[in-house]
Design an enzyme around this catalytic site. Sequence first.
Site, mmCIF file in Angstrom:
data_model
loop_
_atom_site.group_PDB
_atom_site.id
_atom_site.type_symbol
_atom_site.label_atom_id
_atom_site.label_comp_id
_atom_site.label_asym_id
_atom_site.label_seq_id
_atom_site.Cartn_x
_atom_site.Cartn_y
_atom_site.Cartn_z
ATOM 1 N N VAL A 130 68.065 65.519 67.178
ATOM 2 C CA VAL A 130 69.003 64.837 67.849
ATOM 3 C C VAL A 130 68.985 63.414 67.743
ATOM 4 C CG1 VAL A 130 69.731 64.089 70.187
ATOM 5 C CG2 VAL A 130 68.404 66.271 69.828
ATOM 6 N N HIS A 131 70.208 62.907 67.152
ATOM 7 C CA HIS A 131 70.291 61.533 66.716
ATOM 8 C C HIS A 131 71.609 60.899 66.838
ATOM 9 C CE1 HIS A 131 72.144 62.929 62.736
ATOM 10 N NE2 HIS A 131 72.553 61.841 62.883
#
Length: 355
Positions: free
Chosen positions: A206-207
């Site tokens: 997740v970024h």
Amino acid sequence: MKRVLTVIGARPQFIKAAPVSRAFQETEGITEHIVHTGQHFDECMSDVFFEELGIPAPTHHLDINSRTHGAMTGAMLHAIEALLLAEKPDWVLVYGDTNSTLAGALAAVKLHIPVAHVEAGLRSFNRRMPEEHNRVLTDHMADLLFTPTDSATANLQREGVPPSRIQQVGDVMYDAAVYFAGRVETRTTILSKHGLTTKDYILATVHRAENTDNGSRLRAIITALDEVARHQAVVLPLHPRTRAALTRERISPKFIHVIEPVGYLDMVALESNASVIATDSGGVQKEAYFHGVPCVTLREETEWVELVEMGWNHLAPPGSADIVKILRQAIASVGRAAEPYGDGNAAVRIARQLV
């Protein structure tokens, strides 16, 4: 002799640049100088990729990071323009859809230096994404557009880009996957290090700003992954942006196995041995497919529409879908066979075109 100035700055660009830089070294009549903007400056997000992938050391390192989009892009534009005036390259080569991409292309076109864009033509059709603006603007500035897929080529044609500027070469990330596939087993111990068993864990990444900058979306993702992790291991290599967001929002994963960011070979090992991958990354979606692993994309849309159509990728918008249910269903799913990303020789075609 053609002089190419390559502008890169983020993890996905390092992976894409590796096969192209290698093709340049093996092609007569071309030399490359690399500009590292510093957009990803952490050792785990930058240095290790140059070392593992055999990318030549950057000729110039700008060290521009940790700023707002406007400040970062403006600083890069100013610095790259100065380099172009000094270097006078025949081509400026940019990759993907980051601030580094846009700054490199914009600096070049204002100095009338030809621009080549690798991974051109992708569209999410979500104008709230900074990446969408970067890729659209770069495509319409570039002189040579290297597309990875039929859909990317079709997008440019619909937007009126002259056919003479479009070259469908395949996907350079597939080139990298093919080249490094045989090197993973002997050069990584990431699974044993974290006590993981093949096909008995979920890999998550997740970024993206749309998830990390929105507290409710981030909480929905972590809550869902935590729920799944009660019954099956979930491994999350934590991006620096996501770590800061979790701290800011006071979100503490309870059951997820959080680890530091990993290099390319470790990531390939984690991807290829996972039962399913949950991600908001464009590149990881493709890498999941390369390794025959089902993928759940934590977004409303994806640029890689062919993966959804083939049944390898499943969209799970945070907050508006049952992420847990989709993850569990994806584990048992297998998409249909196809070869949408070329034959692993995209980089060679790019080098020949620039010569």
